[in-house]
Design an enzyme around this catalytic site. Structure first.
Site, PDB file in Angstrom:
ATOM      1  N   THR A 183      39.214  59.457   4.594  1.00  0.00           N
ATOM      2  CA  THR A 183      39.128  59.676   6.041  1.00  0.00           C
ATOM      3  C   THR A 183      40.179  60.676   6.494  1.00  0.00           C
ATOM      4  O   THR A 183      41.221  60.832   5.853  1.00  0.00           O
ATOM      5  CB  THR A 183      39.323  58.349   6.785  1.00  0.00           C
ATOM      6  OG1 THR A 183      40.553  57.747   6.360  1.00  0.00           O
ATOM      7  CG2 THR A 183      38.191  57.394   6.493  1.00  0.00           C
ATOM      8  N   ASP A 221      52.321  54.146   3.316  1.00  0.00           N
ATOM      9  CA  ASP A 221      52.059  53.430   4.556  1.00  0.00           C
ATOM     10  C   ASP A 221      50.813  54.009   5.210  1.00  0.00           C
ATOM     11  O   ASP A 221      49.989  54.650   4.543  1.00  0.00           O
ATOM     12  CB  ASP A 221      53.279  53.579   5.479  1.00  0.00           C
ATOM     13  CG  ASP A 221      53.530  52.340   6.311  1.00  0.00           C
ATOM     14  OD1 ASP A 221      52.779  52.119   7.277  1.00  0.00           O
ATOM     15  OD2 ASP A 221      54.475  51.587   5.992  1.00  0.00           O
ATOM     16  N   SER A 266      58.479  44.480   7.372  1.00  0.00           N
ATOM     17  CA  SER A 266      58.293  45.920   7.167  1.00  0.00           C
ATOM     18  C   SER A 266      59.515  46.696   7.647  1.00  0.00           C
ATOM     19  O   SER A 266      59.965  47.647   7.005  1.00  0.00           O
ATOM     20  CB  SER A 266      57.073  46.422   7.946  1.00  0.00           C
ATOM     21  OG  SER A 266      55.878  46.165   7.277  1.00  0.00           O
ATOM     22  N   HIS A 274      52.424  52.091  12.597  1.00  0.00           N
ATOM     23  CA  HIS A 274      53.236  51.464  11.560  1.00  0.00           C
ATOM     24  C   HIS A 274      53.960  52.498  10.709  1.00  0.00           C
ATOM     25  O   HIS A 274      55.176  52.442  10.517  1.00  0.00           O
ATOM     26  CB  HIS A 274      52.364  50.566  10.679  1.00  0.00           C
ATOM     27  CG  HIS A 274      53.155  49.648   9.788  1.00  0.00           C
ATOM     28  ND1 HIS A 274      53.669  50.049   8.573  1.00  0.00           N
ATOM     29  CD2 HIS A 274      53.533  48.358   9.952  1.00  0.00           C
ATOM     30  CE1 HIS A 274      54.306  49.036   8.010  1.00  0.00           C
ATOM     31  NE2 HIS A 274      54.251  47.997   8.828  1.00  0.00           N
ATOM     32  N   ALA A 293      56.685  42.938  -3.431  1.00  0.00           N
ATOM     33  CA  ALA A 293      58.056  42.446  -3.296  1.00  0.00           C
ATOM     34  C   ALA A 293      58.475  41.542  -4.448  1.00  0.00           C
ATOM     35  O   ALA A 293      59.630  41.574  -4.888  1.00  0.00           O
ATOM     36  CB  ALA A 293      58.212  41.703  -1.969  1.00  0.00           C
ATOM     37  N   ASP A 327      56.739  66.607   3.387  1.00  0.00           N
ATOM     38  CA  ASP A 327      55.411  66.749   2.802  1.00  0.00           C
ATOM     39  C   ASP A 327      54.599  65.511   3.153  1.00  0.00           C
ATOM     40  O   ASP A 327      55.146  64.409   3.333  1.00  0.00           O
ATOM     41  CB  ASP A 327      55.494  66.915   1.281  1.00  0.00           C
ATOM     42  CG  ASP A 327      54.368  67.787   0.745  1.00  0.00           C
ATOM     43  OD1 ASP A 327      53.371  67.983   1.471  1.00  0.00           O
ATOM     44  OD2 ASP A 327      54.485  68.269  -0.395  1.00  0.00           O
TER      45      ASP A 327
END
Length: 504
Positions: free
Chosen positions: A263, A240, A422, A270, A371, A256
């Site tokens: 970046t 995610d 989600s 989210h 999915a 972890d």
């Protein structure tokens, strides 16, 4: 020598066929041969008489050469040697003589499966990048030669434990299309696979004010299930955006963190919401409050959303598998991706249960991935009235449904109310963690069967395209008898056929 060979070919064919052969240009025969191959995207080469352009060694396509017999390649034995002088018929429309030949890249005759080139109208990809898979036996010198031959710039590489190969992300520095570069790469025999660097989006729909007091707990029968299991010690990987591991809801839960991006790591709403729905244990209660979260940051903030690519997701999948993840939550959606499909198949075979959001594109959307992958449990979203939320995807690949409308979730700034598939996927990932704590030897196929068999039917009677087998039920899943577990099909395949009764 060429005149002598032409005469011999003429006599040999006339004697063999017992027929009069028509005088024609060899360019006509060669053009016909290439046009009949059926290779996608391949038509008449430009700039001369040979595939790939150039044309310096002979006339252009269809140029007339009086007195030359048209050789029909399929009427000659493939190993037929020509007459004295060393000439030999080559199945590329050329006559080999003692002049130097232009080097050609080695052709990949053994490439597996269909082409990885994107469909014609596919736009969910990085427009100037390709993802390339090479076997680990390929040498650095071969890689450098490959890169130079195809005029590409290497960006990064990742050795995959799931596939036993190395994945590369390369930039196309000129204006060539991704599809053209992929097809050119696939013709090279050291390439295991090539494809676009596809783009995926997280499936959180909207935020709003209010406190619905976690109605999903009762819908999924989680309080009763927690008397039997709390997911203790089960590792759930969340691929995610960045997770706020310092949030009060997740204290001690995130064991972890892996950053698959260049970046700097940064918490994001989210990723934090998904991790909290699985393992929150403060003001909120997650579906598996004692589970261990492996936080994989593969999605970069882009305005109010976050986007991820094939390469970042592959890196996250491989890391999660290496860390011993038992459950993998994928609350994102995008195109059908060959490289991710292979990685998911490998993860499934390692015993990792794969859960994904159905997507928030609505009733008219085609199936979204991951999915719709056969190894993945797809989850649609319902509201407090057990109705499918409007933006939830439908389809015969839907396995189960779970609440995903107006849920109170954790964010780096505190809390908010949010909706989307989600969130429903995260609830099911938590239920699977409960199941695996109670019975750690369950296979992914057995988990799928139990979730379906224990679900509460919604909508049309039986399996349907909106809710799959029905609303997930944590308590019923934990109480499933051995007989239900044994119904998983052989070879790790699901026993329940993917069917749909349609929307009624």
């Amino acid at each position: 020598m060429r005149a002598k060979m032409n005469a011999l070919l003429c006599l040999g064919l006339a004697a063999t066929l017992g027929a009069t052969l028509t005088l024609a240009s060899p360019g006509d025969a060669l053009a016909q041969k290439y046009n009949n191959r059926g290779t996608p995207g391949m038509g008449k080469p430009s700039g001369g008489g040979y595939p790939g352009g150039g044309g310096s060694r002979g006339p252009g396509w269809g140029a007339a050469i009086p007195g030359i017999i048209m050789v029909v390649p399929h009427l000659l034995p493939r190993d037929a040697e020509a007459a004295p002088g060393g000439g030999r018929f080559i199945d590329d429309g050329d006559i080999d003589d003692d002049r130097p030949r232009r080097p050609r890249p080695p052709q990949n005759a053994a490439r597996r499966g269909p082409s990885g080139a994107p469909p014609a109208n596919e736009r969910r990809l990085v427009p100037d990048e390709v993802v390339i898979e090479l076997r680990n036996t390929v040498t650095p010198q071969q890689i450098q030669t490959l890169q130079s031959r195809h005029r590409l710039t290497r960006l990064e590489s990742q050795t995959s434990q799931l596939s036993g190969t190395t994945m590369y992300r390369w930039r196309i520095p000129d204006r060539r299309s991704v599809g053209a570069v992929v097809r050119a790469l696939e013709a090279d025999n050291i390439i295991a696979s090539a494809q676009p660097n596809y783009q995926y989006t997280l499936q959180q729909a909207a935020q709003s004010a209010g406190d619905p007091a976690q109605y999903e707990l009762a819908k999924l029968r989680l309080p009763q299930a927690h008397a039997l299991s709390r997911g203790t010690g089960v590792k759930v990987a969340v691929i995610d955006s960045g997770v706020d591991d310092a949030h009060a809801e997740l204290t001690g839960s995130v064991t972890d963190i892996y950053n698959a991006l260049a970046t700097p790591m940064a918490p994001h709403s989210h990723g934090t919401a998904i991790a909290g729905l699985i393992a929150a244990h403060g003001k909120l209660l997650g579906a598996a409050p004692n589970a261990k979260i492996l936080a994989v940051r593969a999605f970069d903030p882009n305005g109010g959303t976050a986007e991820g690519t094939t390469f970042a997701i592959l890196k996250g999948l491989d890391w999660a598998a290496a860390q011993g993840a038992r459950v993998l939550n994928m609350s994102f959606a995008g195109p059908n991706d060959p490289a991710i499909r292979r990685a998911l198949e490998a993860a499934f075979k390692k015993g990792i249960v794969l859960i994904a959001a159905a997507g928030n594109a609505g009733a008219k959307s085609p199936p979204l991935y991951p999915a719709a992958d056969v190894n993945v449990i797809a989850v649609s979203a319902t509201d407090a009235d057990d109705k499918l939320i409007e933006q939830s995807n439908r389809g015969k690949h839907i396995e189960v449904a779970a609440p995903g409308a107006q849920l109170l979730v954790a964010t780096p700034d505190g809390y908010e109310v949010s909706s989307g598939t989600s969130l429903s996927a995260a609830g099911v990932s938590g239920i699977v963690a409960l199941m695996l704590e109670r019975r750690g030897d369950l296979t992914p196929a057995q988990v799928r069967v139990i979730l379906q068999a224990s679900a509460r039917d919604l909508g049309p009677k039986g399996r349907d395209i909106m809710f799959g087998a029905g609303l997930a039920d944590a308590l019923a899943a934990l109480s499933a008898p051995d007989a239900a577990i044994a119904t998983a099909g052989p070879g790790g395949k699901p026993a329940i056929e993917r069917v749909s009764t349609g929307q009624r």
